[in-house]
Design a protein around this motif. Structure first.
Motif, PDB file in Angstrom:
ATOM      1  N   ALA A  44       0.901  -1.187   0.172  1.00  0.00           N
ATOM      2  CA  ALA A  44      -0.048  -0.092   0.044  1.00  0.00           C
ATOM      3  C   ALA A  44       0.862   1.369   0.096  1.00  0.00           C
ATOM      4  N   PHE A  45       2.232   1.215   0.296  1.00  0.00           N
ATOM      5  CA  PHE A  45       2.957   2.233   0.523  1.00  0.00           C
ATOM      6  C   PHE A  45       3.305   2.897  -0.868  1.00  0.00           C
ATOM      7  N   ASP A  46       3.019   4.069  -1.359  1.00  0.00           N
ATOM      8  CA  ASP A  46       3.393   4.754  -2.474  1.00  0.00           C
ATOM      9  C   ASP A  46       4.327   5.846  -2.121  1.00  0.00           C
ATOM     10  N   VAL A  47       5.451   5.429  -2.802  1.00  0.00           N
ATOM     11  CA  VAL A  47       6.514   6.565  -2.469  1.00  0.00           C
ATOM     12  C   VAL A  47       6.137   7.929  -3.024  1.00  0.00           C
ATOM     13  N   ARG A  48       5.395   7.955  -3.970  1.00  0.00           N
ATOM     14  CA  ARG A  48       5.226   9.468  -4.648  1.00  0.00           C
ATOM     15  C   ARG A  48       4.116  10.260  -3.668  1.00  0.00           C
ATOM     16  N   GLN A  49       3.722   9.660  -2.612  1.00  0.00           N
ATOM     17  CA  GLN A  49       2.978  10.663  -1.572  1.00  0.00           C
ATOM     18  C   GLN A  49       3.972  10.927  -0.465  1.00  0.00           C
ATOM     19  N   HIS A  50       5.405  10.822  -0.704  1.00  0.00           N
ATOM     20  CA  HIS A  50       6.358  11.266   0.378  1.00  0.00           C
ATOM     21  C   HIS A  50       7.470  11.739  -0.069  1.00  0.00           C
ATOM     22  N   LEU A  51       7.321  12.612  -1.159  1.00  0.00           N
ATOM     23  CA  LEU A  51       8.337  13.548  -1.988  1.00  0.00           C
ATOM     24  C   LEU A  51       8.635  14.660  -1.457  1.00  0.00           C
ATOM     25  N   SER A  52       8.173  15.355  -0.253  1.00  0.00           N
ATOM     26  CA  SER A  52       7.912  16.681   0.223  1.00  0.00           C
ATOM     27  C   SER A  52       7.569  17.675  -1.018  1.00  0.00           C
ATOM     28  N   THR A  53       8.354  18.609  -1.403  1.00  0.00           N
ATOM     29  CA  THR A  53       7.733  19.577  -2.097  1.00  0.00           C
ATOM     30  C   THR A  53       7.966  19.059  -3.510  1.00  0.00           C
ATOM     31  N   VAL A  54       8.513  17.994  -3.926  1.00  0.00           N
ATOM     32  CA  VAL A  54       8.664  17.441  -5.387  1.00  0.00           C
ATOM     33  C   VAL A  54       7.406  16.656  -5.727  1.00  0.00           C
ATOM     34  N   THR A  55       6.378  16.900  -4.783  1.00  0.00           N
ATOM     35  CA  THR A  55       5.239  15.833  -4.912  1.00  0.00           C
ATOM     36  C   THR A  55       4.221  16.524  -6.087  1.00  0.00           C
ATOM     37  N   ARG A  56       3.928  15.870  -7.186  1.00  0.00           N
ATOM     38  CA  ARG A  56       2.697  16.383  -8.008  1.00  0.00           C
ATOM     39  C   ARG A  56       1.439  16.475  -7.300  1.00  0.00           C
ATOM     40  N   TYR A  57       0.813  17.477  -8.090  1.00  0.00           N
ATOM     41  CA  TYR A  57      -0.330  18.165  -7.596  1.00  0.00           C
ATOM     42  C   TYR A  57      -1.239  17.270  -7.178  1.00  0.00           C
ATOM     43  N   SER A  58      -1.681  16.393  -8.093  1.00  0.00           N
ATOM     44  CA  SER A  58      -2.811  15.312  -8.186  1.00  0.00           C
ATOM     45  C   SER A  58      -2.451  14.546  -7.094  1.00  0.00           C
ATOM     46  N   VAL A  59      -1.034  13.997  -6.708  1.00  0.00           N
ATOM     47  CA  VAL A  59      -0.933  13.409  -5.674  1.00  0.00           C
ATOM     48  C   VAL A  59      -0.966  13.990  -4.286  1.00  0.00           C
ATOM     49  N   ALA A  60      -0.563  15.230  -4.295  1.00  0.00           N
ATOM     50  CA  ALA A  60      -0.676  15.942  -3.077  1.00  0.00           C
ATOM     51  C   ALA A  60      -2.228  15.975  -2.601  1.00  0.00           C
ATOM     52  N   LYS A  61      -2.791  16.059  -3.421  1.00  0.00           N
ATOM     53  CA  LYS A  61      -4.513  15.978  -3.106  1.00  0.00           C
ATOM     54  C   LYS A  61      -5.170  14.788  -2.544  1.00  0.00           C
ATOM     55  N   GLN A  62      -4.043  13.656  -3.141  1.00  0.00           N
ATOM     56  CA  GLN A  62      -4.532  12.469  -2.257  1.00  0.00           C
ATOM     57  C   GLN A  62      -3.957  12.366  -0.985  1.00  0.00           C
ATOM     58  N   VAL A  63      -2.677  12.732  -0.746  1.00  0.00           N
ATOM     59  CA  VAL A  63      -2.167  12.954   0.685  1.00  0.00           C
ATOM     60  C   VAL A  63      -2.984  13.666   1.605  1.00  0.00           C
ATOM     61  N   ALA A  64      -3.360  14.840   1.128  1.00  0.00           N
ATOM     62  CA  ALA A  64      -4.249  15.694   2.082  1.00  0.00           C
ATOM     63  C   ALA A  64      -5.561  14.728   2.476  1.00  0.00           C
ATOM     64  N   GLU A  65      -6.250  14.214   1.361  1.00  0.00           N
ATOM     65  CA  GLU A  65      -7.497  13.329   1.720  1.00  0.00           C
ATOM     66  C   GLU A  65      -7.136  12.305   2.700  1.00  0.00           C
ATOM     67  N   ASN A  66      -5.883  11.565   2.445  1.00  0.00           N
ATOM     68  CA  ASN A  66      -5.821  10.279   3.409  1.00  0.00           C
ATOM     69  C   ASN A  66      -5.032  10.463   4.748  1.00  0.00           C
ATOM     70  N   SER A  67      -4.636  11.906   4.925  1.00  0.00           N
ATOM     71  CA  SER A  67      -3.675  12.236   6.037  1.00  0.00           C
ATOM     72  C   SER A  67      -4.543  12.762   7.302  1.00  0.00           C
TER      73      SER A  67
END
Length: 512
Positions: free
Chosen positions: A24-47
């Motif tokens: 389940a771990f997706d490294v793309r959600q753990h890239l700090s400021t190098v995170t893509r916008y669409s992924v960042a939205k997922q991080v916010a929803e799941n965090s």
């Protein structure tokens, strides 16, 4: 026998749970400021970062919108501030990857000569070439970044139709970007979406629109960090100390890599491999090369070191980091006051500004978020207003609000929407704060995303007006009328060119 069976089942279930967690771990959600916008939205929803449903009172209609990236017949206002979209690595970082490529070959050769077991070494390391090798320039907005800003423009136009229902005019829809190509390209991509289908250019019926930029040397709204001498001195002093704070984590992970793969990795190798992981995952969607070298727990630690650096050098680690952004906050307030005046005076449509749209960098978005009091750990709002540094974000596995992937991903943005409300409302005007398009609780607004305008002005803006930008940053501007009498034109030109040349060689080319 029963006990043995129960123990076996417990072990198996633990292993399965661990395996599922790894999958389940997706490294793309753990890239700090190098995170893509669409992924960042997922991080916010799941965090645990608590976004919320809108609290805008019934019957209120937006009258001005500020982007720093509605039910009555009243007009709408908007202020939007956005970071540029996903970009290629800068020229300096491309050089780092070229050095990594040159480093890996002798590293593998040395392991072979020492007859170390190489079966554990990932095959991709042998003969690896940097995807950016041979590029002479860097830092440009890539296609993915263009799409991020274009899609953002589409969504904002759909969400606020009453704001963008006027015929385009640069004084009605003001668009500004910094004098950095990726920022202005982001503004263009956004504007194409916002005003597409409303002109006569090409099959898409596009129309021309203006993107205004200030000189880098004088842009204290979007590049305030460039002209703030005290901040540049602070960065120069503090960067080595930040690197020192990160060393134990990098040493620990480097030791684990050496043990895991049998290669004589150094701390610098680990740093470069982590940077490569972020670029591959974010820009190329590759997660099975550099990123696969690290375990999920190691990636969580590496992400935290990036977030720690962001916190200390651009965020709550020092009040100067965000206090120098006060001119931008004042600009937002003035835009709202002008919108209220236009509303009170019942000015005709098309005669006043309805939106301010700003496109800049993480160094712009992060301080602005701090001025609003967002993303601290829950007890720091009074300290922020007293201009005191906050405690750094807690280290994993502890949870934290301060995550670069949410605070300032690629295309990250703040929106402030001014609403006009019916006479029976508790206040005539309200300000709503949205981060990356989502309503977000604001401490100065009692944890709501919506503030009465006077409360926003008194609790959010006023406490930051203790000193002006020039005093804070130790800036001594030369008045234009004094130039002929104090400095020859050739001498003044030489000074400006020298400043620009020296500053271009510094860190600003790597603006996030």
């Amino acid at each position: 026998m029963k006990r043995a069976t129960a123990l076996l089942l417990l072990v198996v279930s633990t292993l399965l749970a661990s395996s599922n967690a790894e999958e389940a771990f997706d490294v793309r959600q753990h890239l700090s400021t190098v995170t893509r916008y669409s992924v960042a939205k997922q991080v916010a929803e799941n965090s645990f970062v608590r976004f919320m449903s809108s609290n805008v009172p019934d019957g209120c209609t937006p009258i001005h919108l500020n982007l720093v990236d509605m039910r009555s017949s009243l007009n709408v206002g908007f202020y939007h501030q956005a970071r540029h979209g996903t970009r290629a690595p800068t020229k300096k970082r491309i050089g780092e990857l070229n050095k990594l490529e040159a480093r890996l070959e002798p590293l593998l050769r040395d392991a072979e000569e020492q007859k170390l077991p190489l079966q554990k070494v990932p095959s991709w390391l042998s003969g690896w070439k940097s995807p950016w090798k041979g590029k002479l320039k860097g830092g440009e907005l890539i296609t993915q970044g263009e799409v991020e800003l274009y899609d953002l423009g589409i969504r904002i136009r759909e969400k606020f139709p009453d704001v963008f229902n006027e015929e385009y005019h640069p004084e009605v829809y003001a668009i500004r970007a910094t004098q950095v190509p990726r920022a202005s390209a982001s503004a263009v991509a956004f504007g194409m979406a916002l005003f597409g289908g409303r002109g006569n250019l090409g099959p898409g019926r596009n129309r021309a629109f203006a993107v205004i930029s200030e000189s880098r040397a004088s842009d204290i709204l979007l590049r305030f960090f460039d002209s703030c001498e005290n901040y540049k001195d602070y960065r120069k002093r503090e960067e080595p100390a930040v690197d020192k704070l990160k060393e134990p984590t990098f040493d620990e992970i480097t030791s684990a890599l050496v043990s895991r793969f049998g290669l004589n990795f150094t701390r610098q190798d680990t740093s470069s491999l982590w940077f490569l992981c972020k670029q591959e995952a974010s820009l190329l969607n590759i997660t099975d090369q550099a990123c696969s070298l690290f375990t999920p727990s190691e990636i969580a630690l590496l992400e935290w070191t990036d977030d720690l650096e962001l916190f200390i050098l651009k965020g709550y680690g020092k009040s100067l980091n965000y206090q120098m952004g006060v001119p931008l906050l004042v600009d937002v307030l003035q835009a709202m006051e002008q919108a209220i005046k236009a509303q009170e005076e019942k000015l005709p449509a098309g005669s006043y500004e309805k939106a301010r749209l700003r496109f800049a960098h993480a160094e712009t978005v992060v301080p602005f978020s701090c001025l609003l009091g967002l993303f601290h750990e829950g007890f720091g709002f009074q300290q922020i207003q007293r201009e005191e540094p906050l405690e750094p974000p807690p280290k994993p596995p502890q949870r934290r609000n301060w995550r670069g992937s949410v605070v300032a991903p690629f295309a990250g943005n703040n929106m402030l929407v001014l609403y006009s409300c019916p006479a029976n409302s508790s206040s005539k005007y309200f300000v709503q704060v949205l981060h990356n398009e989502d309503p977000i609780p604001v401490p100065g607004c009692d944890g709501s995303d919506v503030c009465p305008f006077e409360v926003f002005k008194e609790r959010i803006v006023a406490p930051h007006l203790k000193s002006d930008y020039n005093t804070l940053c130790n800036v001594n501007p030369v008045k234009a009328e004094q130039c002929p009498s104090t400095t020859s034109k050739s001498s003044l030109l030489f000074r400006w060119l020298s400043w620009l040349w020296n500053d271009d060689k510094g860190s600003r080319k790597d603006d996030l």
